[in-house]
Write a protein that holds these residues in place. Structure first.
Motif, PDB file in Angstrom:
ATOM      1  N   HIS A 401      45.536  -0.281  -8.699  1.00 22.18           N
ATOM      2  CA  HIS A 401      44.611  -1.188  -8.004  1.00 22.18           C
ATOM      3  C   HIS A 401      44.245  -0.638  -6.629  1.00 22.18           C
ATOM      4  O   HIS A 401      43.063  -0.686  -6.222  1.00 22.18           O
ATOM      5  CB  HIS A 401      45.259  -2.559  -7.865  1.00 22.18           C
ATOM      6  N   HIS A 402      45.214  -0.100  -5.921  1.00 21.35           N
ATOM      7  CA  HIS A 402      44.933   0.468  -4.603  1.00 21.35           C
ATOM      8  C   HIS A 402      43.971   1.649  -4.715  1.00 21.35           C
ATOM      9  O   HIS A 402      43.100   1.836  -3.845  1.00 21.35           O
ATOM     10  CB  HIS A 402      46.232   0.905  -3.933  1.00 21.35           C
ATOM     11  N   ALA A 403      44.113   2.452  -5.778  1.00 23.82           N
ATOM     12  CA  ALA A 403      43.180   3.555  -5.981  1.00 23.82           C
ATOM     13  C   ALA A 403      41.756   3.030  -6.161  1.00 23.82           C
ATOM     14  O   ALA A 403      40.788   3.597  -5.625  1.00 23.82           O
ATOM     15  CB  ALA A 403      43.600   4.379  -7.196  1.00 23.82           C
ATOM     16  N   ALA A 404      41.608   1.927  -6.901  1.00 28.71           N
ATOM     17  CA  ALA A 404      40.292   1.328  -7.102  1.00 28.71           C
ATOM     18  C   ALA A 404      39.728   0.795  -5.794  1.00 28.71           C
ATOM     19  O   ALA A 404      38.512   0.904  -5.530  1.00 28.71           O
ATOM     20  CB  ALA A 404      40.375   0.219  -8.147  1.00 28.71           C
ATOM     21  N   LEU A 405      40.579   0.217  -4.960  1.00 20.27           N
ATOM     22  CA  LEU A 405      40.127  -0.285  -3.657  1.00 20.27           C
ATOM     23  C   LEU A 405      39.638   0.859  -2.771  1.00 20.27           C
ATOM     24  O   LEU A 405      38.615   0.744  -2.079  1.00 20.27           O
ATOM     25  CB  LEU A 405      41.273  -1.033  -2.963  1.00 20.27           C
ATOM     26  N   ILE A 406      40.359   1.975  -2.795  1.00 17.40           N
ATOM     27  CA  ILE A 406      39.951   3.144  -1.997  1.00 17.40           C
ATOM     28  C   ILE A 406      38.602   3.664  -2.485  1.00 17.40           C
ATOM     29  O   ILE A 406      37.688   3.928  -1.689  1.00 17.40           O
ATOM     30  CB  ILE A 406      41.025   4.245  -2.095  1.00 17.40           C
ATOM     31  N   LEU A 407      38.469   3.796  -3.792  1.00 19.95           N
ATOM     32  CA  LEU A 407      37.204   4.299  -4.338  1.00 19.95           C
ATOM     33  C   LEU A 407      36.065   3.345  -4.028  1.00 19.95           C
ATOM     34  O   LEU A 407      34.956   3.779  -3.669  1.00 19.95           O
ATOM     35  CB  LEU A 407      37.341   4.495  -5.850  1.00 19.95           C
ATOM     36  N   ASN A 408      36.306   2.058  -4.137  1.00 19.03           N
ATOM     37  CA  ASN A 408      35.261   1.068  -3.851  1.00 19.03           C
ATOM     38  C   ASN A 408      34.760   1.206  -2.417  1.00 19.03           C
ATOM     39  O   ASN A 408      33.552   1.182  -2.158  1.00 19.03           O
ATOM     40  CB  ASN A 408      35.809  -0.334  -4.089  1.00 19.03           C
ATOM     41  N   GLU A 409      35.716   1.363  -1.492  1.00 16.07           N
ATOM     42  CA  GLU A 409      35.341   1.487  -0.087  1.00 16.07           C
ATOM     43  C   GLU A 409      34.472   2.723   0.133  1.00 16.07           C
ATOM     44  O   GLU A 409      33.442   2.679   0.824  1.00 16.07           O
ATOM     45  CB  GLU A 409      36.609   1.568   0.774  1.00 16.07           C
ATOM     46  N   GLY A 410      34.855   3.832  -0.474  1.00 17.59           N
ATOM     47  CA  GLY A 410      34.096   5.068  -0.297  1.00 17.59           C
ATOM     48  C   GLY A 410      32.727   5.016  -0.945  1.00 17.59           C
ATOM     49  O   GLY A 410      31.744   5.530  -0.395  1.00 17.59           O
ATOM     50  N   SER A 480      30.054  10.471  -1.174  1.00 20.00           N
ATOM     51  CA  SER A 480      30.737   9.945   0.000  1.00 20.00           C
ATOM     52  C   SER A 480      31.275  11.089   0.848  1.00 20.00           C
ATOM     53  O   SER A 480      31.789  12.082   0.328  1.00 20.00           O
ATOM     54  CB  SER A 480      31.891   9.030  -0.426  1.00 20.00           C
ATOM     55  N   GLN A 481      31.183  10.929   2.145  1.00 19.75           N
ATOM     56  CA  GLN A 481      31.701  11.925   3.078  1.00 19.75           C
ATOM     57  C   GLN A 481      33.141  11.623   3.495  1.00 19.75           C
ATOM     58  O   GLN A 481      33.765  12.424   4.193  1.00 19.75           O
ATOM     59  CB  GLN A 481      30.813  11.967   4.336  1.00 19.75           C
ATOM     60  N   GLU A 482      33.656  10.505   3.042  1.00 18.70           N
ATOM     61  CA  GLU A 482      35.001  10.111   3.463  1.00 18.70           C
ATOM     62  C   GLU A 482      36.061  10.732   2.571  1.00 18.70           C
ATOM     63  O   GLU A 482      35.798  11.147   1.435  1.00 18.70           O
ATOM     64  CB  GLU A 482      35.127   8.581   3.440  1.00 18.70           C
ATOM     65  N   LYS A 483      37.281  10.778   3.089  1.00 18.87           N
ATOM     66  CA  LYS A 483      38.432  11.259   2.349  1.00 18.87           C
ATOM     67  C   LYS A 483      39.304  10.075   1.943  1.00 18.87           C
ATOM     68  O   LYS A 483      39.465   9.117   2.698  1.00 18.87           O
ATOM     69  CB  LYS A 483      39.249  12.240   3.184  1.00 18.87           C
ATOM     70  N   ALA A 484      39.874  10.167   0.771  1.00 20.00           N
ATOM     71  CA  ALA A 484      40.694   9.074   0.251  1.00 20.00           C
ATOM     72  C   ALA A 484      41.865   8.771   1.177  1.00 20.00           C
ATOM     73  O   ALA A 484      42.235   7.607   1.366  1.00 20.00           O
ATOM     74  CB  ALA A 484      41.194   9.429  -1.147  1.00 20.00           C
ATOM     75  N   GLU A 485      42.450   9.828   1.786  1.00 20.38           N
ATOM     76  CA  GLU A 485      43.592   9.606   2.676  1.00 20.38           C
ATOM     77  C   GLU A 485      43.214   8.728   3.860  1.00 20.38           C
ATOM     78  O   GLU A 485      43.981   7.828   4.268  1.00 20.38           O
ATOM     79  CB  GLU A 485      44.140  10.953   3.172  1.00 20.38           C
ATOM     80  N   ASP A 486      42.015   8.972   4.437  1.00 22.34           N
ATOM     81  CA  ASP A 486      41.572   8.196   5.595  1.00 22.34           C
ATOM     82  C   ASP A 486      41.253   6.756   5.202  1.00 22.34           C
ATOM     83  O   ASP A 486      41.567   5.814   5.949  1.00 22.34           O
ATOM     84  CB  ASP A 486      40.342   8.857   6.224  1.00 22.34           C
TER      85      ASP A 486
END
Length: 1009
Positions: A401-410, A480-486
């Motif tokens: 679920h957290h992975a999906a939240l990160i991807l959604n944000e990006g 997306s220009q963002e990184k998953a870690e950020d």
């Protein structure tokens, strides 16, 4: 010979030719005399050491000769002439490739497998990547001690997998919040169809709503099943469903839905139930680790797949479907259920419950034709839950679920719109203007599969295999220009879209039972799996002579490819160009099976024999409809047919008319002709099991087929007994129009303790346009101007694809000669056993020459009159000798149906016959008063170690007679039943189908007080 030695001399050994000849002359003459049957020459090399036929066929050449002499024939040809009708015999060798050795076939298949492309698939739709714990892969999926048992009908020697399946049922109940679950179904789509059937049986309403946001393959299977049962399926959005007329039998919705959205449907459920409609929820087990379970908003039935719990994608299967209900529907649940009962000494034990629902008992009154479950895959999922436990599962579920939240944000920061307000692992994305093609191109560059909707939306479903690098690749794909870690760091501070910040958050506990909370190290889980394995009798222990079940060798070479990543890790809806290896395998296997059967086309979609029956009958009905003959619905079924036949015909919407058997066990031709004449205007087909379940080849099979054809009907020939036909005769030649093929019988896929099965259908050319299709990936040959498919059978286009390499490899290694000889030896072994038991037991049916086919029925009915011994007593006593009983009381009550297969040696056949003969002597002793008529080794069987080693032995026969009744039963090889005789009546009267609460659990590692 001289060419071989000259080659060796000059190329390898650097020895003089003459010296090598003189050295090897003593064995030269012996090598020259080896039979063609047992040796094959490839170029200049004898490759007898790699002749798989030798490994597969049990009896040696000497043993074959001894058996032939014993039954009174001079050679195998004479036996076949006397056992198999001449007018159906093929008269030539099958046109198959030259056989390959074991190493050669693996090398060849590896080359085919490399044509499958392993892209990362985020397609979802009920299929997800997962990390199968290697200890479960090796110790269950790749372990013959877990995969070679039959369905646990003899519970006393099946306690291991019964306990594991009870764990599975408990896991399903806990995760879904429902009261009772079965021990698995075939897949999610067929489970949903079974749920529709339950709704119809419960309230007899003929309308069924399906939310259009269910998975497309589920909608297709449900619609196919409904079309002949008089059920109207209405597919529409949930907010358009009207229950007020109280004419809706049931409603199916997906939670989370196929788009990934999670919505509050509590009011929807309440409205449906207030109007008498049953509510079915298709759900996701991994989501339920953190998502409020459907049982908490009072749904009646939940269905789904446990594939995410430790089972590979396998291009669609095999996977275990699940089915859970409220307690009030327990006696309407399809398939098998495991229950807790007690044995004769009061010890807790497990068994299959509510057996009266089995098809071979209820026949056309059966409510389902489910015969094969997915026990092996259910056991893998159960062990996945045991290994990870509730905390481990919640961690995995939360991480996804957290992975999906990160991807959604990006994705949203890149300017795209994500339409799911609340989601678990799946995003539905509307790309920014002009970005769709760029996203598709970048996904292809990264070898990533996404779900592309017709309205230009893109679906992304994440799973437990996703790492931070995968998320960064996906972010790049969406620009997306963002990184998953950020993004992850930012979301730790504030994450409003998280499920944990919504009313959908799961607050109830699950998997609190002790078994899910103690075996989390590999040492512990391996020991637990081994303890359970050691409680079961499988083919690694002794022959399992189950008539009609064909428990033959499942070779290691055949099994190895199933674990290869090229076969195991492909999504069933991946683009077909990524599965060219699979397509080549399907086409080659289809070609071989068509040659073996005489049919023109094969569909691999049915993932069980009963599903194959259903698919074949539906193809017949579709063909008749295309000819303007929809009124033809009568199906003739002989008493000698398989038990699932009438159940499948009933589900296919046919009117069943039984045909009597004559005193020889063959179809009563007078009765058949009478019934054909009576129903000729409405005759759709006749279902025939051949050879019959009575164990004989019907001499008049060609005449029977012609009679049906002349009166407008089709012939459905049940292929369960193909092991008596391969290489000798072909159903397509002597009159059959369609057959299902039990690949888990004749073609070596193992039974898995109760599944997986595989039941593809072969058809003649005129039925080919009506084979199953699929809404996502139509199987090859089911599209085009001629295609008039009746519908969809399974969730995946090719059923349980990942186990098809087993049958492919078996055929390639055996070759035409080997396959024919396997059939001959199966017939020889059966006749040898029948002859060896003469004078002790009566073989119920044989042909005019006194021979049977590949199986025979032992009549035990007289012993009830003479000694009070019933067939169940003989079955249980066989456990003390180390054997699983033959098929009991079917097709004739009070009998045993014995099928040895070709894989068992004469030594093993003799051991089993010796056991039955010894039991007959015990029966004689009861008749003569030497043994107590009520307290004797048969009535008290089986004898567990607890009973035999007890300090309180008060039985009027010795412990030695109980535990070591024959010379071949010795301490080194003794197989102990882990419980005494099961109390079936108590188990059905006191239904308890989940694990004991923690405070009542007794660890297998702790000594008893």
């Amino acid at each position: 010979m001289h060419r071989v030695f000259r080659y060796l001399s000059s190329r390898t050994l650097n020895l003089k030719y003459d010296s090598l000849i003189s050295l090897c002359r003593p064995i030269s003459s012996q090598l020259n005399q080896l039979s063609v049957e047992k040796t094959r020459c490839y170029g200049n090399f004898y490759s007898r050491h790699d002749d798989f036929t030798e490994r597969h066929i049990g009896p040696s050449e000497t043993e074959k000769k001894d058996m032939l002499q014993f039954i009174g024939v001079k050679d195998i040809k004479e036996l076949i002439n006397k056992a198999v009708p001449e007018n159906i015999r093929l008269g030539r060798e099958l046109d198959l490739e030259e056989p390959k050795g074991e190493h050669e076939v693996l090398d060849h298949l590896k080359g085919i497998a490399k044509n499958n492309k392993l892209w990362r698939s985020y397609i979802g739709m009920g299929y997800y990547g997962c990390d199968v714990p290697p200890t479960i892969m090796r110790n269950i999926f790749e372990n013959p001690g877990w995969v070679t048992q039959y369905t646990p009908y003899q519970a006393e020697i099946a306690q291991g997998r019964l306990e594991s399946l009870l764990n599975y049922q408990t896991m399903i109940c806990d995760m879904t919040g429902l009261d009772v679950a079965n021990a698995s179904l075939l897949d999610e789509a067929t489970a949903a169809a079974e749920a529709m059937g339950l709704c119809y049986r419960y309230n007899q309403r003929q309308k069924f709503y399906v939310d259009e946001r269910c998975h497309p393959q589920t909608i297709a299977v449900v619609t196919t099943r409904a079309s002949v049962l008089g059920i109207e399926v209405i597919c529409c959005p949930a907010d358009e469903m009207d229950f007020s007329k109280q004419d809706i039998g049931g409603v199916l919705f997906q939670y989370p839905d196929t788009n990934g959205s999670i919505e509050d449907l509590s009011a929807f459920v309440a409205d449906a139930q207030a109007n008498g409609t049953l509510v079915v929820c298709a759900t996701d087990l991994l989501a339920l680790t953190i998502l409020r379970p459907p049982g908490e908003f009072e749904v009646d039935i939940t269905v789904g797949t446990s594939q995410r719990f430790g089972v590979p994608l396998g291009y669609g299967g095999p996977h275990a479907g699940f089915f859970a209900v409220k307690k009030k529907y327990i006696r309407m649940v399809p398939g098998r259920m495991i229950g807790v009962t007690k044995d004769a000494s009061g010890k807790e034990a497990y068994r299959l419950v509510l057996q009266t629902r089995e098809q071979h008992i209820r026949r056309d009154k059966a409510t389902s034709n489910i015969c094969t479950a997915q026990a092996l895959l259910a056991n893998m999922s159960a062990m996945y839950a045991v290994y990870h436990g509730p905390h481990g599962l919640k961690h995995i579920g939360t991480r996804v679920h957290h992975a999906a939240l990160i991807l959604n944000e990006g994705v949203e920061s890149a300017g795209h719109s994500q339409v799911n307000n609340v989601f678990y692992d799946t995003l539905k994305i509307m790309p920014a203007d002009q970005e769709l093609n760029n996203i598709i191109q970048r996904a292809q560059e990264k070898k990533i599969n996404l779900r592309y909707f017709p309205d230009d939306h893109i679906g992304v479903s994440l799973d437990e295999t996703v790492e931070i690098e995968d998320l960064n690749d996906l972010l790049w794909v969406f620009g997306s220009q963002e990184k998953a870690e950020d993004i992850a760091v930012a979301l730790e501070r504030d994450c409003p879209r998280s499920l944990f910040n919504t009313p959908f958050k799961r607050t109830s506990k699950y998997l609190t039972e002790n078994v899910f909370n103690r075996f989390h190290s590999e040492t512990q889980i391996v020991r637990y799996m081994k303890i359970l394995e050691n409680k079961d009798v499988s083919l690694v222990h002794s022959m399992i002579p189950l008539g009609s079940c064909t428990m033959k060798l499942n070779s290691t070479t055949e099994m190895i490819p199933c674990s290869w990543s090229e076969f195991a890790h492909i999504h069933p809806f991946a683009p077909v160009e990524q599965a060219l290896g699979y397509l080549q395998l399907f086409e080659e296997l289809e070609k071989d099976l068509c040659e073996i059967t005489g049919y023109d086309r094969i569909s691999f979609q049915p993932n069980s024999g009963a599903q194959g029956e259903y698919a074949g009958l539906r193809a017949i009905m579709a063909y008749l409809k295309s000819k303007g003959q929809s009124h033809r619905t009568v199906c003739l079924i002989p008493a000698s047919a398989h038990g699932t036949n009438p159940a499948s015909a009933q589900m296919a919407g046919m009117e069943i008319k039984p045909i009597k058997a004559d005193k020889y066990g063959e179809i009563d031709m007078v009765h058949l002709k009478t019934m054909v004449e009576k129903h000729k205007d409405n005759l759709a087909c006749m279902m025939i099991t051949y050879p019959s379940t009575f164990g004989v080849f019907e001499e008049r099979i060609r005449d029977i087929c012609s009679l049906i054809h002349d009166n407008g009907g089709q012939i459905y020939l049940d292929g369960a007994n193909m092991n008596a036909q391969v290489g000798l005769c072909r159903p397509g030649d002597y009159g059959a129009d369609v057959s299902h093929l039990n690949l888990h019988k004749t073609f070596c896929i193992p039974h898995g303790g109760g599944g997986p099965g595989m039941g593809p259908i072969g058809v003649k050319r005129h039925l080919a346009p009506h084979l199953p299709t699929h809404p996502i990936i139509p199987p090859y040959g089911t599209t085009g101007p001629e295609a008039e498919s009746f519908g969809v059978i399974s969730g995946a286009p090719y059923g349980s694809s990942a186990i098809l390499p087993i049958s492919w490899a078996y055929i390639k290694m055996m070759g035409a000669e080997g396959l024919r000889h396997a059939t001959e030896i199966a017939i020889l072994n059966a006749n040898y056993m029948s002859y060896r038991l003469k004078g002790y037991y009566k073989t119920l049916y044989s042909n005019f020459a006194g021979y049977c086919a590949h199986e025979f029925i032992v009549d035990c009915r007289e012993f009830k009159k003479t000694a009070g011994v019933e067939v169940v007593d003989i079955a249980k006593r066989l456990m003390d000798y180390g054997f699983h009983a033959p098929t009991m009381s079917w097709p004739v009550p009070g009998t045993l149906m014995v099928e040895p297969t070709e894989s068992e040696s004469k030594e093993e056949l003799d051991r089993f016959c010796d056991a039955l003969i010894s039991i007959k002597h015990e029966i004689d002793d009861i008749e003569q008063g030497k043994l107590d008529p009520k307290i004797n080794p048969l009535k008290m069987a089986p004898h567990s170690a607890d009973v035999v080693l007890s300090s309180n032995w008060d039985r009027p026969y010795s412990r030695e007679m109980a535990a070591y009744p024959a010379s071949f039963v010795c301490p080194d090889t003794k197989i102990w039943p882990t419980v005494s005789r099961i109390d079936d009546k108590y188990g059905d009267q006191n239904l308890f189908c989940t694990c004991l609460p923690m405070e009542e659990y007794k660890s297998p590692f702790v000594a008893k007080n």
